[in-house]
Write an enzyme that holds these catalytic residues in place. Structure first.
Site, PDB file in Angstrom:
ATOM      1  N   ASP A  33       0.847  -1.191   0.000  1.00  0.00           N
ATOM      2  CA  ASP A  33       0.000   0.000   0.000  1.00  0.00           C
ATOM      3  C   ASP A  33       0.888   1.248   0.000  1.00  0.00           C
ATOM      4  O   ASP A  33       1.901   1.318   0.699  1.00  0.00           O
ATOM      5  CB  ASP A  33      -0.913  -0.002   1.236  1.00  0.00           C
ATOM      6  CG  ASP A  33      -2.062   0.987   1.101  1.00  0.00           C
ATOM      7  OD1 ASP A  33      -3.214   0.548   0.958  1.00  0.00           O
ATOM      8  OD2 ASP A  33      -1.794   2.216   1.135  1.00  0.00           O
ATOM      9  N   ILE A  34       0.481   2.250  -0.765  1.00  0.00           N
ATOM     10  CA  ILE A  34       1.273   3.481  -0.906  1.00  0.00           C
ATOM     11  C   ILE A  34       1.254   4.317   0.381  1.00  0.00           C
ATOM     12  O   ILE A  34       2.138   5.144   0.599  1.00  0.00           O
ATOM     13  CB  ILE A  34       0.751   4.287  -2.116  1.00  0.00           C
ATOM     14  CG1 ILE A  34       1.833   5.186  -2.686  1.00  0.00           C
ATOM     15  CG2 ILE A  34      -0.517   5.066  -1.780  1.00  0.00           C
ATOM     16  CD1 ILE A  34       1.478   5.768  -4.054  1.00  0.00           C
ATOM     17  N   ASN A  91     -12.980  -3.271   2.253  1.00  0.00           N
ATOM     18  CA  ASN A  91     -14.006  -2.232   2.339  1.00  0.00           C
ATOM     19  C   ASN A  91     -14.932  -2.356   1.137  1.00  0.00           C
ATOM     20  O   ASN A  91     -14.466  -2.436  -0.001  1.00  0.00           O
ATOM     21  CB  ASN A  91     -13.353  -0.848   2.340  1.00  0.00           C
ATOM     22  CG  ASN A  91     -12.586  -0.580   3.623  1.00  0.00           C
ATOM     23  OD1 ASN A  91     -13.075  -0.863   4.714  1.00  0.00           O
ATOM     24  ND2 ASN A  91     -11.369  -0.074   3.501  1.00  0.00           N
ATOM     25  N   GLN A  98     -14.793   2.808   0.915  1.00  0.00           N
ATOM     26  CA  GLN A  98     -13.986   2.224  -0.156  1.00  0.00           C
ATOM     27  C   GLN A  98     -13.555   3.341  -1.101  1.00  0.00           C
ATOM     28  O   GLN A  98     -14.388   4.059  -1.654  1.00  0.00           O
ATOM     29  CB  GLN A  98     -14.799   1.168  -0.924  1.00  0.00           C
ATOM     30  CG  GLN A  98     -13.991   0.507  -2.035  1.00  0.00           C
ATOM     31  CD  GLN A  98     -14.797  -0.524  -2.828  1.00  0.00           C
ATOM     32  OE1 GLN A  98     -15.948  -0.827  -2.505  1.00  0.00           O
ATOM     33  NE2 GLN A  98     -14.193  -1.066  -3.862  1.00  0.00           N
ATOM     34  N   HIS A 104     -10.362  -5.250  -3.508  1.00  0.00           N
ATOM     35  CA  HIS A 104      -9.046  -5.521  -2.932  1.00  0.00           C
ATOM     36  C   HIS A 104      -9.180  -5.933  -1.485  1.00  0.00           C
ATOM     37  O   HIS A 104     -10.101  -5.510  -0.787  1.00  0.00           O
ATOM     38  CB  HIS A 104      -8.126  -4.301  -3.044  1.00  0.00           C
ATOM     39  CG  HIS A 104      -8.734  -3.029  -2.524  1.00  0.00           C
ATOM     40  ND1 HIS A 104      -9.647  -2.288  -3.233  1.00  0.00           N
ATOM     41  CD2 HIS A 104      -8.555  -2.375  -1.346  1.00  0.00           C
ATOM     42  CE1 HIS A 104     -10.006  -1.234  -2.537  1.00  0.00           C
ATOM     43  NE2 HIS A 104      -9.358  -1.266  -1.370  1.00  0.00           N
ATOM     44  N   HIS A 106      -6.982  -5.880   2.042  1.00  0.00           N
ATOM     45  CA  HIS A 106      -5.823  -5.361   2.760  1.00  0.00           C
ATOM     46  C   HIS A 106      -5.277  -6.476   3.652  1.00  0.00           C
ATOM     47  O   HIS A 106      -6.056  -7.178   4.315  1.00  0.00           O
ATOM     48  CB  HIS A 106      -6.215  -4.202   3.685  1.00  0.00           C
ATOM     49  CG  HIS A 106      -6.775  -2.998   2.996  1.00  0.00           C
ATOM     50  ND1 HIS A 106      -6.066  -1.821   2.844  1.00  0.00           N
ATOM     51  CD2 HIS A 106      -7.996  -2.769   2.434  1.00  0.00           C
ATOM     52  CE1 HIS A 106      -6.824  -0.917   2.231  1.00  0.00           C
ATOM     53  NE2 HIS A 106      -8.001  -1.466   1.969  1.00  0.00           N
TER      54      HIS A 106
HETATM   55  P1  AMP Z   1      -9.866   1.364   0.298  1.00  0.00           P
HETATM   56  O1  AMP Z   1     -10.265   2.501   1.177  1.00  0.00           O
HETATM   57  O2  AMP Z   1     -10.144   0.022   0.915  1.00  0.00           O
HETATM   58  O3  AMP Z   1     -10.445   1.508  -1.104  1.00  0.00           O
HETATM   59  O4  AMP Z   1      -8.301   1.435   0.191  1.00  0.00           O
HETATM   60  C1  AMP Z   1      -7.600   1.875  -0.923  1.00  0.00           C
HETATM   61  C2  AMP Z   1      -6.135   1.776  -0.590  1.00  0.00           C
HETATM   62  O5  AMP Z   1      -5.385   1.927  -1.791  1.00  0.00           O
HETATM   63  C3  AMP Z   1      -5.633   2.838   0.388  1.00  0.00           C
HETATM   64  O6  AMP Z   1      -5.075   2.185   1.530  1.00  0.00           O
HETATM   65  C4  AMP Z   1      -4.572   3.598  -0.415  1.00  0.00           C
HETATM   66  O7  AMP Z   1      -3.483   4.009   0.355  1.00  0.00           O
HETATM   67  C5  AMP Z   1      -4.186   2.561  -1.471  1.00  0.00           C
HETATM   68  N1  AMP Z   1      -3.645   3.107  -2.714  1.00  0.00           N
HETATM   69  C6  AMP Z   1      -4.162   4.105  -3.488  1.00  0.00           C
HETATM   70  N2  AMP Z   1      -3.383   4.305  -4.571  1.00  0.00           N
HETATM   71  C7  AMP Z   1      -2.377   3.403  -4.488  1.00  0.00           C
HETATM   72  C8  AMP Z   1      -1.239   3.110  -5.312  1.00  0.00           C
HETATM   73  N3  AMP Z   1      -0.990   3.775  -6.452  1.00  0.00           N
HETATM   74  N4  AMP Z   1      -0.396   2.117  -4.919  1.00  0.00           N
HETATM   75  C9  AMP Z   1      -0.622   1.441  -3.776  1.00  0.00           C
HETATM   76  N5  AMP Z   1      -1.679   1.667  -2.962  1.00  0.00           N
HETATM   77  C10 AMP Z   1      -2.531   2.642  -3.312  1.00  0.00           C
END
Ligand code: AMP
Length: 122
Positions: A33-34, A91, A98, A104, A106
Site C-alpha cells: 500500500d502506498i 471495504n 472504499q 481488494h 488489505h
Molecule cells: P480502500 O479505502 O479500501 O479503497 O483502500 C484503498 C487503498 O489503496 C488505500 O489504503 C490507499 O493508500 C491505497 N492506494 C491508493 N493508490 C495506491 C497506489 N498507487 N499504490 C498502492 N496503494 C494505493
C-alpha cells in the site's frame, strides 16, 4: 456500479503505473500500500474487473474466487506473517469508505494490531 477501467488498480494491473510487487499469479497481484497503516500493509487484487467484494462474490466463478483467496494466503505466508498473525480487511461501498473501485483485500501485520476496530456509531 459499473466497473471503471481508469481506476488506479486497473492501471497498476496494465502496468501503466508502478507498484511494489509482493506476489503475482494468474488470479491475483499483491503489492505494498502506498500509504501504509501498519509496518506491513499489502493489498491483494484480483486480475478481473470487479468493483468490490459484493461484485466479486456475485460475478466471479468458483475457481477465480478460490484462486484469489489462495493468493491472499500465499502472500501473507511469503511476507512471513504466519504464524504470528495478521489481519485481512475489505471495504465495500460508501459507509466502509472504499476509495478504489476495484475489489481488494488489505493485509495488515508486523506488529500487535490492537483491537479489531475502534468503536463507531451508536
Ligand atoms: P480502500 O479505502 O479500501 O479503497 O483502500 C484503498 C487503498 O489503496 C488505500 O489504503 C490507499 O493508500 C491505497 N492506494 C491508493 N493508490 C495506491 C497506489 N498507487 N499504490 C498502492 N496503494 C494505493
Amino acid at each position: 456500479m459499473a466497473y471503471d477501467d481508469q481506476n488506479v488498480f486497473a492501471k497498476i494491473l496494465r502496468g501503466e503505473i508502478p507498484c511494489k510487487k509482493v506476489y503475482e499469479d494468474e488470479f491475483a497481484l499483491a503489492f505494498h500500500d502506498i500509504n501504509p497503516m501498519a509496518p506491513v500493509h499489502v493489498l491483494v487484487i484480483p486480475k478481473g474487473p470487479y468493483v468490490s467484494f459484493a461484485d466479486f462474490a456475485r460475478e466471479a466463478d468458483a475457481e477465480t474466487v478460490a484462486g484469489f483467496f489462495q493468493a491472499v494466503n500465499t502472500t501473507a505466508r511469503e511476507l512471513g506473517l504466519d504464524p504470528q498473525g495478521y489481519r485481512i480487511l475489505a471495504n465495500h461501498g460508501p459507509t466502509a469508505r472504499q476509495e478504489v473501485q476495484h475489489f481488494h483485500v488489505h493485509i495488515f501485520g508486523g506488529t500487535d494490531l490492537g483491537p479489531m476496530i475502534s468503536r463507531v456509531g451508536g
